[in-house]
Write an enzyme that holds these catalytic residues in place. Structure first.
Site, PDB file in Angstrom:
ATOM      1  N   HIS A  76       0.850  -1.192   0.000  1.00  0.00           N
ATOM      2  CA  HIS A  76       0.000   0.000   0.000  1.00  0.00           C
ATOM      3  C   HIS A  76       0.887   1.243   0.000  1.00  0.00           C
ATOM      4  CE1 HIS A  76       0.846  -0.544   4.282  1.00  0.00           C
ATOM      5  NE2 HIS A  76       0.475   0.720   4.493  1.00  0.00           N
ATOM      6  N   ASP A  80       6.203   4.465   4.735  1.00  0.00           N
ATOM      7  CA  ASP A  80       7.050   3.401   5.269  1.00  0.00           C
ATOM      8  C   ASP A  80       6.963   2.125   4.442  1.00  0.00           C
ATOM      9  OD1 ASP A  80       4.382   3.403   6.358  1.00  0.00           O
ATOM     10  OD2 ASP A  80       4.969   1.839   7.763  1.00  0.00           O
ATOM     11  N   HIS A  81       6.156   2.167   3.375  1.00  0.00           N
ATOM     12  CA  HIS A  81       6.042   1.017   2.470  1.00  0.00           C
ATOM     13  C   HIS A  81       6.441   1.357   1.029  1.00  0.00           C
ATOM     14  CE1 HIS A  81       3.969  -1.543   5.470  1.00  0.00           C
ATOM     15  NE2 HIS A  81       3.599  -0.363   5.946  1.00  0.00           N
ATOM     16  N   GLU A  86      11.326   5.456  -5.118  1.00  0.00           N
ATOM     17  CA  GLU A  86      11.931   6.417  -6.043  1.00  0.00           C
ATOM     18  C   GLU A  86      13.416   6.137  -6.209  1.00  0.00           C
ATOM     19  OE1 GLU A  86      12.848  11.187  -6.181  1.00  0.00           O
ATOM     20  OE2 GLU A  86      10.810  10.558  -5.618  1.00  0.00           O
ATOM     21  N   TYR A 123       9.498  13.464 -14.508  1.00  0.00           N
ATOM     22  CA  TYR A 123       9.869  14.680 -15.219  1.00  0.00           C
ATOM     23  C   TYR A 123      11.376  14.906 -15.362  1.00  0.00           C
ATOM     24  CZ  TYR A 123       4.984  15.367 -14.144  1.00  0.00           C
ATOM     25  OH  TYR A 123       3.632  15.190 -14.034  1.00  0.00           O
ATOM     26  N   ASP A 198      -0.320  -4.199   6.723  1.00  0.00           N
ATOM     27  CA  ASP A 198      -0.995  -3.266   7.629  1.00  0.00           C
ATOM     28  C   ASP A 198      -2.505  -3.485   7.595  1.00  0.00           C
ATOM     29  OD1 ASP A 198       1.529  -2.297   7.944  1.00  0.00           O
ATOM     30  OD2 ASP A 198       1.037  -0.218   7.473  1.00  0.00           O
TER      31      ASP A 198
END
Length: 281
Positions: A76, A80-81, A86, A123, A198
């Site tokens: 999800h 923290d997941h 990135e 971008y 979670d």
């Protein structure tokens, strides 16, 4: 099941045994035990489950390049997941020149890209007169929907690792059921190890999974030390039957965990970071 120590760097293969390696076992805001992200290993295959904002640093502390990760599943969209995705994306495109595989449904891919990853990854450059997209960073692996179960499942295989994904009842705290909750998933590994990721306290989930998959051996369940909010409370989990509690290792817990003694309350204990849970020994 035995617990094996970490040595010099994370092993992404095994002799064929199914293993879990928790990069961390802490909550989103924990400072002592990183965040609850893990690597599943079996034979020549591996899967990183979640990559939070501290995850790339966790890899560094284990002397392991994050570019070694070739397969990812995201449960999800909390930081923290997904906060480290990135870095995985950019490292793959510009350093290792490779695209990891990501197990993800079309519905969640749209949410993940448009609401979380696009701003940092789209971008930086243009390709064929367009900004970059999900497919420039990841290879999508679509899990298939499984019918005739108590809760809708999606299923896929990462080599020899079977993964079944199911919806969880995580956010918002007012959602009356998993159907009304924001998209979040837990996983069942090889029909043996249940990892809800979670979720609020949802005994129906546990009972239905135990009914549909009596082969479940262990459960790694998230835990918070107060009731209310969007995770299962410790005192709520204590109310589960003993035969279920003795299978449960608690994860996603806060820094005040030393105030609790889960074994005395019938649990298998707190999961530990930086060790291998070998389920075939």
């Amino acid at each position: 099941m035995i617990i094996e120590p970490f040595k010099t760097e994370i092993n992404f293969t095994s002799s064929g045994d199914l293993k879990f390696f928790f990069l961390g076992v802490g909550s989103a805001f924990a400072k002592r035990n990183f965040q609850t992200n893990l690597i599943i290993v079996k034979g020549q295959d591996h899967l990183l489950v979640d990559c939070g904002n501290i995850c790339p640093y966790a890899f560094y502390t284990y002397s392991t390049p994050i570019t070694k990760v070739k397969n990812i599943l995201v449960t999800h969209s909390h930081a923290d997941h997904i906060g480290g995705l990135e870095e995985i994306a950019l490292s793959g495109r510009y350093i290792s020149k490779s695209r990891p595989n990501m197990i993800i449904t079309d519905k969640y891919k749209k949410i993940l890209w448009n609401q979380s990853l696009k701003g940092g990854n789209a971008y930086g450059e243009r390709s064929k007169r367009a900004y970059l997209s999900f497919k420039d960073y990841f290879n999508q692996v679509k899990p298939l929907k499984v019918k005739n179960k108590s809760r809708i499942l999606h299923e896929t295989n990462v080599g020899g690792i079977n993964i079944k994904m199911f919806r969880t009842r995580h956010i918002p705290d007012s959602a009356p059921s998993w159907v009304a909750s924001f998209l979040s998933y837990g996983i069942l590994v090889d029909e043996r190890i249940l990892f809800p990721s979670d979720t609020r306290f949802d005994p129906e989930l546990i009972y239905s999974m135990e009914k549909d998959f009596p082969s479940i051996e262990w459960i790694f369940h998230d835990c918070q030390f107060y009731n209310g909010g969007v995770h299962a409370g410790y005192s709520e989990l204590v109310s589960l039957p003993l035969e279920i509690k003795k299978k449960i290792f608690l994860v996603h817990y806060g820094d005040n965990f030393e105030s609790f003694e889960p074994e005395k309350d019938g649990f298998a204990g707190f999961a530990k970071q930086g060790v291998y849970y070998n389920f075939d020994k």
